[in-house]
Design a protein around this motif. Sequence first.
Motif, PDB file in Angstrom:
ATOM      1  N   SER A  17      60.441 -49.887 -23.878  1.00 17.40           N
ATOM      2  CA  SER A  17      60.303 -48.777 -24.823  1.00 17.40           C
ATOM      3  C   SER A  17      59.115 -47.951 -24.389  1.00 17.40           C
ATOM      4  O   SER A  17      58.001 -48.487 -24.262  1.00 17.40           O
ATOM      5  CB  SER A  17      60.097 -49.281 -26.248  1.00 17.40           C
ATOM      6  OG  SER A  17      59.611 -48.245 -27.094  1.00 17.40           O
ATOM      7  N   THR A  19      57.772 -45.593 -26.130  1.00 15.09           N
ATOM      8  CA  THR A  19      56.904 -45.434 -27.299  1.00 15.09           C
ATOM      9  C   THR A  19      55.998 -46.641 -27.471  1.00 15.09           C
ATOM     10  O   THR A  19      54.778 -46.503 -27.625  1.00 15.09           O
ATOM     11  CB  THR A  19      57.748 -45.235 -28.570  1.00 15.09           C
ATOM     12  OG1 THR A  19      58.572 -44.075 -28.413  1.00 15.09           O
ATOM     13  CG2 THR A  19      56.854 -45.070 -29.790  1.00 15.09           C
ATOM     14  N   GLU A  23      51.824 -46.947 -26.900  1.00 19.43           N
ATOM     15  CA  GLU A  23      50.928 -47.476 -27.928  1.00 19.43           C
ATOM     16  C   GLU A  23      50.086 -48.632 -27.395  1.00 19.43           C
ATOM     17  O   GLU A  23      48.886 -48.739 -27.677  1.00 19.43           O
ATOM     18  CB  GLU A  23      51.743 -47.930 -29.142  1.00 19.43           C
ATOM     19  CG  GLU A  23      52.370 -46.779 -29.929  1.00 19.43           C
ATOM     20  CD  GLU A  23      53.214 -47.274 -31.085  1.00 19.43           C
ATOM     21  OE1 GLU A  23      53.393 -48.508 -31.209  1.00 19.43           O
ATOM     22  OE2 GLU A  23      53.725 -46.434 -31.856  1.00 19.43           O
ATOM     23  N   GLN A  29      52.800 -40.606 -25.157  1.00 17.77           N
ATOM     24  CA  GLN A  29      54.074 -40.929 -24.505  1.00 17.77           C
ATOM     25  C   GLN A  29      54.459 -39.933 -23.416  1.00 17.77           C
ATOM     26  O   GLN A  29      54.913 -40.357 -22.336  1.00 17.77           O
ATOM     27  CB  GLN A  29      55.197 -41.029 -25.544  1.00 17.77           C
ATOM     28  CG  GLN A  29      56.536 -41.395 -24.915  1.00 17.77           C
ATOM     29  CD  GLN A  29      57.642 -41.550 -25.948  1.00 17.77           C
ATOM     30  OE1 GLN A  29      57.380 -41.903 -27.097  1.00 17.77           O
ATOM     31  NE2 GLN A  29      58.871 -41.274 -25.543  1.00 17.77           N
TER      32      GLN A  29
END
Length: 292
Positions: A17, A19, A23, A29
Amino acid sequence: MELRHLRYFAAVAKHLSFTAAAESLGVAQPPLSQQIRDLEAEVGTPLFERTTRRVALTKAGVDFHAQVIAILEKAGEAVGRARAIGSGTAGIINVGLTGSMLAGPLGRAIRDFSRGNPDVDLRLHEMAPDRQIAMLKAGQTDVSLLRCPPQDSALVSALAWRESVSIVLPRGHRLADGPVTLSDLAEETFVFFRLVDSLFAKHLWQCCVEAGFEPKITYQVVEAASLTSLVAAGLGIAIIPESVARLAHAEVVYRPVRGPRIQADVHALWTKTTEPLIATFVAAVRVAAEAQ
């Protein structure tokens, strides 16, 4: 290709992922996605399959991921080892010495140092005193242990431990039953440390001269243990560091020298450097000497 690209790739491969990976890395991103596209362009093949619903590794990505993890682990090990070397807890230290040094506190110092610094590779190099200085200045050893070190502005010297001398006599010698003075030895034949390459040998010679005689020398050697063997064979008497006299030999006796102390102090020498590993080792030698 930079390690940053590999870390970004590893994070996306872990989370599958963009995203979640962004993080975990603490980055936005869009720049992360751009870095992965740049990496794929440099590699020359897609590493991820992207759809609106999921992210997955391609076959090339799966293999690349395994290689990247290994690279990042090695990079981490390299950083950790560099930090340890910088702090004096890891690395290689080459020590120049004569074998007789091991009869004193040095053996204990090496044991304790090695136990307390398991990531340090401590290597011992036995050689004549003048060779020790040459190897030290050439950078082939890191520290040397010497008696009567030279006065040399290119070297740092620190006392490692204090020591005096003993006289080695054949068993049954006329002076074997008590302490002797150097002047008692004026008519004796000596086996001696090699004068040509040992300042300690020259120091002992000068002590004899100050006692009123020049020693009559039959054989000269590098090691104190060799002197003891020559005395046992009846080839003369010898003056040796007192620590070596602790190594019992059935055919000889060791006697203290009466009168002014004849120093056989051992000094640690190294070139002018801020290498913390040397300081750690020298400190360990001093501690072992104080405990003896």
